[in-house]
Structure formats: C-alpha cells, structure tokens
Scaffold this active site. Structure first.
Site, PDB file in Angstrom:
ATOM      1  N   TYR A 112       0.814  -1.213   0.000  1.00 38.80           N
ATOM      2  CA  TYR A 112       0.000   0.000   0.000  1.00 38.80           C
ATOM      3  C   TYR A 112       0.854   1.272   0.000  1.00 38.80           C
ATOM      4  CZ  TYR A 112      -4.027  -2.988   1.156  1.00 38.80           C
ATOM      5  OH  TYR A 112      -5.001  -3.952   1.143  1.00 38.80           O
TER       6      TYR A 112
ATOM      7  N   ASP B 203      -2.447 -18.131   1.081  1.00 42.58           N
ATOM      8  CA  ASP B 203      -3.594 -18.818   0.454  1.00 42.58           C
ATOM      9  C   ASP B 203      -4.073 -19.953   1.359  1.00 42.58           C
ATOM     10  OD1 ASP B 203      -1.062 -19.767  -0.132  1.00 42.58           O
ATOM     11  OD2 ASP B 203      -1.548 -20.468  -2.141  1.00 42.58           O
TER      12      ASP B 203
ATOM     13  N   ASP C 229      -5.085  -7.211   5.783  1.00 44.70           N
ATOM     14  CA  ASP C 229      -6.326  -6.525   5.427  1.00 44.70           C
ATOM     15  C   ASP C 229      -7.381  -7.560   5.012  1.00 44.70           C
ATOM     16  OD1 ASP C 229      -8.070  -4.533   4.787  1.00 44.70           O
ATOM     17  OD2 ASP C 229      -6.956  -3.755   3.072  1.00 44.70           O
TER      18      ASP C 229
ATOM     19  N   ASP D 182     -10.674  -9.282   7.476  1.00 42.23           N
ATOM     20  CA  ASP D 182     -12.089  -9.206   7.062  1.00 42.23           C
ATOM     21  C   ASP D 182     -12.692 -10.608   7.025  1.00 42.23           C
ATOM     22  OD1 ASP D 182     -12.071  -6.474   6.791  1.00 42.23           O
ATOM     23  OD2 ASP D 182     -13.094  -6.499   4.847  1.00 42.23           O
TER      24      ASP D 182
END
Ligand code: NAD
Length: 358
Positions: free
Chosen positions: A142, A220, A244, A248
């Site tokens: 980011y 993964d 991130d 979630d």
C-alpha cells in the site's frame, strides 16, 4: 479524577452515528470509574475534503498528536470515488496512519457464544474462537514505490525492510506472551522475495521469545485454514495487504463485520477504530451496529489509557446486551429478542456499564 483528551474523528457514512454511541458509553464509564473525557472533533475523509479540499487537514494531525488517543469512525463513499487518488478519503487515512507512525494494527476476532448461530460456519467450528490478527499497517504494497499507472498498465510494489519486520514481529510475540503463546506468521515465501525476507526476520525475532511457538503459513492456505479450523490460531502475524484481507475474513467468523474492533498502535498516540468501512448503503438509517466502535473504545481504555477495569466493564456490558437478545438489524435473524436501532444499542450498553458492579 483522571482526565483524558480524546480526539474524535467521525468521518463519513455511518461514522458519526457509531462514534456518537461510543461516546455515550465512554461517558457512562467515566461517571462510574472516576475519570473524565474531553473530546475534540477533527475532520478526515470525504467530509474533510468537502470543507477544506484536503481529506486530511493538517489541523487533524495536530489535534490527534495533542490527545491521549484517537477514536475513529470510518471514511469514504461513492461521492468521492472519482477524485484524484491523493484527494480521496482513503489516501487521507493512509497518510494519517503514516504520519502518526502507527505501524501495528491489532484486530481481535472473538466469537460471542450468544451469536454462535450468526456465523456462516457451523457452531462447532467457531465456538470458542479467540484470535488476534497483528497486521503491519504502514508498509508493504500500500505504500511501496514505485507505483503508478498509465492507460495500459498499473503497478505497485511490495517492499518490507528488516526494521519494519522486526518491530511488527516484536509486537506479535509480545501479544502472544499475554495469550496462548502461539504465533503463526503468514506470508507468500514460496513466490515473493519480500516474503522470504519476512520469514527469515520473523525467525530471528522468535529466538528472543523461546516460550512462544512459531509457525509459518502461506497466505492462500491461511485463508483456507481460517474457514476450516479457526481455533488453531492464536496470534496471526501478517503484512499489510494479507492482514487486510484475512482480518475481514476472520470478521465473518463472528457473524457481522459490525462487531469487530481494532487498535492501531506502535507510536505515542494510538488510533482505535472498527474494522468496517463507512457503509454508505446503510448510512443515515439508524441501523448500523455500533458494537465494533464501542468495543474499539474499550480497546482504547485498555491499551492507550491503561484503564483495564473500565474496559472490562464495557466488554461485559456488550456481552450482556447480546445475551439478553438485543440485536441491531445486521444480526436480527440470530436469536433476537428485540431488534434495536444504533442509538438504542448504544443506550442499552451505556446503561449496563453504569449498572456494572465489578
Ligand atoms: P464497508 O465495511 O463499509 O461495508 C461492507 C458491508 O458491511 C456493507 O453491506 C455494510 O452495510 C456492512 N456494514 C459495515 N459496517 C457495518 C455496521 N457497523 N453495521 C452493520 N453493517 C455494516 O465496506 P465497503 O462497502 O467495501 O466500503 C464502503 C466505503 O468505506 C468505501 O468508500 C471504502 O473505501 C470505505 N472503507 C473505509 C474504511 C475505514 O474508514 N477504515 C475501511 C474499509 C472501507
């Protein structure tokens, strides 16, 4: 009487609604725990852009830096999606974290027994889940350079330096020492050079915490394992983008993204905020779940102000509201005795805080 200065950044969408409820609960805790809060509001996000032309006005940084902690709602919305990137609300938030230097984002995911049926997974898979995602927050893809785009190509760079990995790894191991003493470091070391360095450095830091059991997992696989058997995790240590996404995913173990708090720490001033966004689809309707934000206020008391008893009171009040069957709209179909509005939920929790004896 102890006095604390709290910077309030309400932001956009449901931000103002949920922060108001957290303030209601903080005021209830103040009146029974011999402390006083003074609040100073600051602008960030789309609302800040509309008024000042900048999603992160300098004044906001000053207000944050002169406070004891920041309680943050959420920013963003379609209205500002087509602005140039540096003017977008999300850029303001990224810049804010960077300016404050809050490099560690702590995201607990706890499944409340009362909401065991709200999870999309089977009760026996999620019952007792209590994990902490420790996400690096101001590095990685980011922020990495070079980044850019032209008409036919877009590019970003995932970069981590040794010191950045060392400090976030220490955060994770220290937290694990207070918990079940297990750290699972998540990376993509089979493909990414940056992840190979990540893994090496985490191994080195681990030597300073011989009591903590360290394991590694590819991201993964971690995404799959979180759904298959989430109870295997205690502390999950990750970089920015992987954290991130995984946090979630972890949030859905608990049934609603509206339940989960977070703390962004590592610098003098910490930022306490729900993990969800500004939820423009439900803004202004009085149906947002304020629990993630109220719970973030509890993390603020615990981690920034050292007010453990007050934080425990809030956590107990949230649990009591849920066990008595109060639900906001997002959880209405799960064992609700009464469906309440955002503001009613805030008042119920504040009321239980005021009555809580311990
Ligand atoms: P979101 O988290 O805002 O919403 C996702 C879904 O969850 C929506 O259906 C929403 O109604 C629901 N939801 C979120 N919070 C809820 C709550 N407290 N109670 C009940 N339901 C809730 O994510 P999104 O829709 O992808 O993004 C909306 C905006 O928020 C975008 O502009 C995005 O950039 C921004 N955003 C901001 C932050 C932040 O401020 N930290 C984080 C994520 C997204």
């Amino acid at each position: 009487m102890k006095q604390y200065k709290i910077a309030l950044i309400k932001g956009d969408g449901i931000g103002p609604e949920i922060i108001d409820e957290a303030v209601k609960v903080l005021d209830a805790v103040a009146s029974c725990c011999d402390m006083e809060f003074s609040y100073q509001e600051a602008l960030m996000g789309g609302c800040a852009y509309d008024i000042t032309g900048d999603p992160l006005p300098q004044e906001t940084i000053q207000i944050a830096l002169s406070s004891d902690a920041v309680l943050f709602g959420a920013i963003g919305g379609e209205k500002w999606d087509n602005l140039p990137r540096e003017k977008r609300p999300e850029s303001g938030l990224l810049r804010f974290r960077k300016e404050l230097g809050v490099y560690a984002n702590l995201r607990p995911a706890v499944v409340y027994d009362e909401l065991i049926n709200a999870s999309s997974l089977k009760p026996e898979v999620v019952k007792g889940v209590d994990l902490m995602v420790v996400r690096e927050l101001i590095g990685g893809i980011y922020f990495g350079e070079p980044k850019g785009r032209d008409e036919n190509k877009g590019w970003n760079t995932m970069v981590y330096t040794r010191p950045e990995i060392v400090r976030i790894a220490h955060t994770a191991f220290k937290i694990a020492m207070e918990r079940d003493k297990k750290v699972c470091s998540i990376d993509k070391a089979n493909v990414l050079d940056v992840s190979q360095l990540w893994r090496e450095v985490v191994e080195e830091v681990a030597k300073e915490y011989p009591e903590v059991k360290l394991s590694h997992m590819y991201v993964d696989n971690a995404a799959m394992q979180l759904i298959r058997d989430p109870k295997q995790f205690d502390v999950m240590l990750t970089g920015n983008i992987f954290g991130d996404i995984l946090s979630d995913e972890a949030s859905m173990l608990s049934g609603s993204i509206g339940l989960l708090p977070s703390a962004s720490v590592g610098a003098k001033i910490g930022v306490y905020e729900p993990i969800h966004g500004s939820a423009p689809d439900i803004a202004g309707q009085g149906i947002a779940n304020p629990i993630a934000t109220i719970s973030s206020a509890s993390m603020m008391l615990r981690y920034a102000l050292g007010e453990i008893a007050a934080a425990d009171k809030i956590d107990a009040a949230i649990k009591r509201a849920l066990s008595e069957g109060y639900r906001t709209q997002d959880l209405a179909q799960y064992d609700a005795k009464e469906v309440c509005s955002t503001s009613e939920m805030g008042s119920i929790i504040a009321n239980y805080v005021a009555k809580c004896k311990h």
